[in-house]
Motif scaffolding. Structure first.
Motif, PDB file in Angstrom:
ATOM      1  N   ASN A  16      31.643  42.801  43.894  1.00 42.52           N
ATOM      2  CA  ASN A  16      30.562  43.745  43.621  1.00 42.52           C
ATOM      3  C   ASN A  16      29.673  43.165  42.529  1.00 42.52           C
ATOM      4  O   ASN A  16      30.131  42.931  41.408  1.00 42.52           O
ATOM      5  N   VAL A  17      28.410  42.927  42.886  1.00 41.53           N
ATOM      6  CA  VAL A  17      27.457  42.303  41.968  1.00 41.53           C
ATOM      7  C   VAL A  17      26.396  43.332  41.588  1.00 41.53           C
ATOM      8  O   VAL A  17      25.832  43.989  42.460  1.00 41.53           O
ATOM      9  N   GLU A  18      26.136  43.431  40.296  1.00 36.73           N
ATOM     10  CA  GLU A  18      25.090  44.330  39.793  1.00 36.73           C
ATOM     11  C   GLU A  18      24.063  43.488  39.043  1.00 36.73           C
ATOM     12  O   GLU A  18      24.406  42.794  38.082  1.00 36.73           O
ATOM     13  N   VAL A  19      22.807  43.550  39.514  1.00 40.58           N
ATOM     14  CA  VAL A  19      21.732  42.743  38.934  1.00 40.58           C
ATOM     15  C   VAL A  19      20.525  43.644  38.688  1.00 40.58           C
ATOM     16  O   VAL A  19      20.167  44.454  39.551  1.00 40.58           O
ATOM     17  N   LEU A  20      19.893  43.480  37.542  1.00 44.63           N
ATOM     18  CA  LEU A  20      18.664  44.214  37.265  1.00 44.63           C
ATOM     19  C   LEU A  20      17.517  43.600  38.054  1.00 44.63           C
ATOM     20  O   LEU A  20      17.355  42.375  38.087  1.00 44.63           O
ATOM     21  N   ASN A  21      16.712  44.453  38.695  1.00 46.86           N
ATOM     22  CA  ASN A  21      15.539  43.944  39.410  1.00 46.86           C
ATOM     23  C   ASN A  21      14.350  43.874  38.468  1.00 46.86           C
ATOM     24  O   ASN A  21      14.470  44.163  37.265  1.00 46.86           O
ATOM     25  N   GLU A  27      20.528  47.001  40.652  1.00 46.72           N
ATOM     26  CA  GLU A  27      20.776  46.942  42.088  1.00 46.72           C
ATOM     27  C   GLU A  27      22.217  46.499  42.309  1.00 46.72           C
ATOM     28  O   GLU A  27      22.663  45.512  41.733  1.00 46.72           O
ATOM     29  N   LYS A  28      22.912  47.250  43.134  1.00 40.60           N
ATOM     30  CA  LYS A  28      24.306  46.945  43.430  1.00 40.60           C
ATOM     31  C   LYS A  28      24.401  46.372  44.838  1.00 40.60           C
ATOM     32  O   LYS A  28      23.796  46.903  45.761  1.00 40.60           O
ATOM     33  N   SER A  29      25.162  45.307  44.952  1.00 35.08           N
ATOM     34  CA  SER A  29      25.403  44.710  46.266  1.00 35.08           C
ATOM     35  C   SER A  29      26.807  44.139  46.279  1.00 35.08           C
ATOM     36  O   SER A  29      27.481  44.098  45.245  1.00 35.08           O
ATOM     37  N   GLN A  30      27.234  43.708  47.440  1.00 33.97           N
ATOM     38  CA  GLN A  30      28.579  43.150  47.539  1.00 33.97           C
ATOM     39  C   GLN A  30      28.662  42.161  48.681  1.00 33.97           C
ATOM     40  O   GLN A  30      27.815  42.146  49.571  1.00 33.97           O
ATOM     41  N   PHE A  31      29.675  41.317  48.613  1.00 30.16           N
ATOM     42  CA  PHE A  31      30.004  40.414  49.699  1.00 30.16           C
ATOM     43  C   PHE A  31      31.511  40.210  49.694  1.00 30.16           C
ATOM     44  O   PHE A  31      32.201  40.611  48.753  1.00 30.16           O
ATOM     45  N   LEU A  32      32.008  39.616  50.759  1.00 31.86           N
ATOM     46  CA  LEU A  32      33.434  39.364  50.882  1.00 31.86           C
ATOM     47  C   LEU A  32      33.696  37.902  50.534  1.00 31.86           C
ATOM     48  O   LEU A  32      33.205  37.007  51.223  1.00 31.86           O
ATOM     49  N   ALA A  33      34.428  37.676  49.473  1.00 31.08           N
ATOM     50  CA  ALA A  33      34.764  36.317  49.046  1.00 31.08           C
ATOM     51  C   ALA A  33      36.118  35.921  49.591  1.00 31.08           C
ATOM     52  O   ALA A  33      36.995  36.759  49.793  1.00 31.08           O
ATOM     53  N   SER A  34      36.277  34.636  49.820  1.00 29.83           N
ATOM     54  CA  SER A  34      37.570  34.080  50.212  1.00 29.83           C
ATOM     55  C   SER A  34      38.049  33.227  49.041  1.00 29.83           C
ATOM     56  O   SER A  34      37.334  32.332  48.570  1.00 29.83           O
ATOM     57  N   PHE A  35      39.251  33.547  48.549  1.00 33.15           N
ATOM     58  CA  PHE A  35      39.816  32.864  47.393  1.00 33.15           C
ATOM     59  C   PHE A  35      41.091  32.129  47.769  1.00 33.15           C
ATOM     60  O   PHE A  35      41.824  32.556  48.672  1.00 33.15           O
ATOM     61  N   THR A  36      41.385  31.069  47.045  1.00 25.58           N
ATOM     62  CA  THR A  36      42.654  30.375  47.199  1.00 25.58           C
ATOM     63  C   THR A  36      43.765  31.287  46.712  1.00 25.58           C
ATOM     64  O   THR A  36      43.641  31.932  45.670  1.00 25.58           O
ATOM     65  N   ARG A  37      44.850  31.347  47.468  1.00 26.19           N
ATOM     66  CA  ARG A  37      46.024  32.123  47.063  1.00 26.19           C
ATOM     67  C   ARG A  37      46.955  31.182  46.295  1.00 26.19           C
ATOM     68  O   ARG A  37      47.213  30.065  46.732  1.00 26.19           O
ATOM     69  N   TYR A  38      47.439  31.627  45.158  1.00 25.85           N
ATOM     70  CA  TYR A  38      48.303  30.818  44.310  1.00 25.85           C
ATOM     71  C   TYR A  38      49.688  31.438  44.185  1.00 25.85           C
ATOM     72  O   TYR A  38      49.822  32.657  44.153  1.00 25.85           O
ATOM     73  N   THR A  39      50.687  30.584  44.059  1.00 24.94           N
ATOM     74  CA  THR A  39      52.012  31.056  43.663  1.00 24.94           C
ATOM     75  C   THR A  39      51.975  31.276  42.155  1.00 24.94           C
ATOM     76  O   THR A  39      51.011  30.880  41.483  1.00 24.94           O
ATOM     77  N   VAL A  40      53.011  31.850  41.611  1.00 25.60           N
ATOM     78  CA  VAL A  40      53.078  32.064  40.161  1.00 25.60           C
ATOM     79  C   VAL A  40      52.976  30.722  39.434  1.00 25.60           C
ATOM     80  O   VAL A  40      52.216  30.583  38.466  1.00 25.60           O
ATOM     81  N   ASP A  41      53.727  29.721  39.891  1.00 30.41           N
ATOM     82  CA  ASP A  41      53.692  28.407  39.248  1.00 30.41           C
ATOM     83  C   ASP A  41      52.312  27.757  39.359  1.00 30.41           C
ATOM     84  O   ASP A  41      51.815  27.158  38.403  1.00 30.41           O
ATOM     85  N   GLU A  42      51.694  27.882  40.528  1.00 30.71           N
ATOM     86  CA  GLU A  42      50.358  27.307  40.719  1.00 30.71           C
ATOM     87  C   GLU A  42      49.321  28.008  39.846  1.00 30.71           C
ATOM     88  O   GLU A  42      48.415  27.367  39.308  1.00 30.71           O
ATOM     89  N   LEU A  43      49.458  29.306  39.677  1.00 27.31           N
ATOM     90  CA  LEU A  43      48.542  30.049  38.823  1.00 27.31           C
ATOM     91  C   LEU A  43      48.689  29.625  37.370  1.00 27.31           C
ATOM     92  O   LEU A  43      47.697  29.460  36.656  1.00 27.31           O
ATOM     93  N   GLU A  44      49.911  29.414  36.931  1.00 24.65           N
ATOM     94  CA  GLU A  44      50.134  28.924  35.565  1.00 24.65           C
ATOM     95  C   GLU A  44      49.535  27.529  35.386  1.00 24.65           C
ATOM     96  O   GLU A  44      48.936  27.233  34.350  1.00 24.65           O
ATOM     97  N   ALA A  45      49.670  26.668  36.390  1.00 24.47           N
ATOM     98  CA  ALA A  45      49.079  25.331  36.333  1.00 24.47           C
ATOM     99  C   ALA A  45      47.554  25.413  36.305  1.00 24.47           C
ATOM    100  O   ALA A  45      46.896  24.648  35.589  1.00 24.47           O
ATOM    101  N   LEU A  46      46.985  26.345  37.075  1.00 23.87           N
ATOM    102  CA  LEU A  46      45.535  26.547  37.064  1.00 23.87           C
ATOM    103  C   LEU A  46      45.069  26.961  35.677  1.00 23.87           C
ATOM    104  O   LEU A  46      44.079  26.434  35.161  1.00 23.87           O
ATOM    105  N   LYS A  47      45.770  27.892  35.069  1.00 22.68           N
ATOM    106  CA  LYS A  47      45.406  28.334  33.712  1.00 22.68           C
ATOM    107  C   LYS A  47      45.506  27.175  32.718  1.00 22.68           C
ATOM    108  O   LYS A  47      44.645  27.020  31.857  1.00 22.68           O
ATOM    109  N   ALA A  48      46.539  26.349  32.846  1.00 22.33           N
ATOM    110  CA  ALA A  48      46.700  25.196  31.954  1.00 22.33           C
ATOM    111  C   ALA A  48      45.565  24.191  32.161  1.00 22.33           C
ATOM    112  O   ALA A  48      45.029  23.648  31.192  1.00 22.33           O
ATOM    113  N   ARG A  49      45.186  23.954  33.427  1.00 21.02           N
ATOM    114  CA  ARG A  49      44.064  23.052  33.706  1.00 21.02           C
ATOM    115  C   ARG A  49      42.771  23.604  33.140  1.00 21.02           C
ATOM    116  O   ARG A  49      41.936  22.855  32.639  1.00 21.02           O
ATOM    117  N   TRP A  50      42.594  24.929  33.213  1.00 24.45           N
ATOM    118  CA  TRP A  50      41.373  25.537  32.675  1.00 24.45           C
ATOM    119  C   TRP A  50      41.257  25.271  31.177  1.00 24.45           C
ATOM    120  O   TRP A  50      40.179  24.965  30.682  1.00 24.45           O
TER     121      TRP A  50
END
Length: 115
Positions: A16-21, A27-50
């Motif tokens: 859900n995106v809200e942008v001032l015109n 103005e409110k709009s939305q789209f459907l995003a596709s995200f990578t699914r992570y395991t708990v270990d992969e999510l922790e590795a992602l946070k460490a990489r960040w």
């Protein structure tokens, strides 16, 4: 429905995106995003990489996890193809980048309850 241990490598979530015109109206709009699914270990590795790679980049997480979309339109009203150029453009818009990241974090552990 029974829970399945084998899951697809991606999941979809509403962004859900809200942008001032130009008139200062939100103005409110939305789209459907596709995200990578992570395991708990992969999510922790992602946070460490960040921390190492992206801590000074406000959209690093969004760039890493966003792997597709539906229902996103270009300025001319045509369907916006998912590619690196369009992804970079989307994430250059501060409210959109924040909304993508929020949708990912909101849905990574639990899905929101339907109204």
């Amino acid at each position: 429905m029974a829970f399945r241990l084998a899951m697809k490598p991606t999941f979809g979530a509403r962004v859900n995106v809200e942008v001032l015109n130009e008139k200062g109206i939100l103005e409110k709009s939305q789209f459907l995003a596709s995200f990578t699914r992570y395991t708990v270990d992969e999510l922790e590795a992602l946070k460490a990489r960040w921390i190492v790679e992206g801590s000074n980049d406000p959209v690093w997480i969004a760039r890493e996890v966003l792997v597709g979309w539906k229902e996103l339109v270009a300025d001319d009203g045509t369907v916006a193809e998912f590619n690196e150029e369009n992804k970079a453009f989307l994430l250059s818009i501060p409210p959109a980048a924040a909304a993508v990241q929020q949708a990912f974090w909101d849905n990574i552990v639990t899905a929101r309850a339907k109204n």
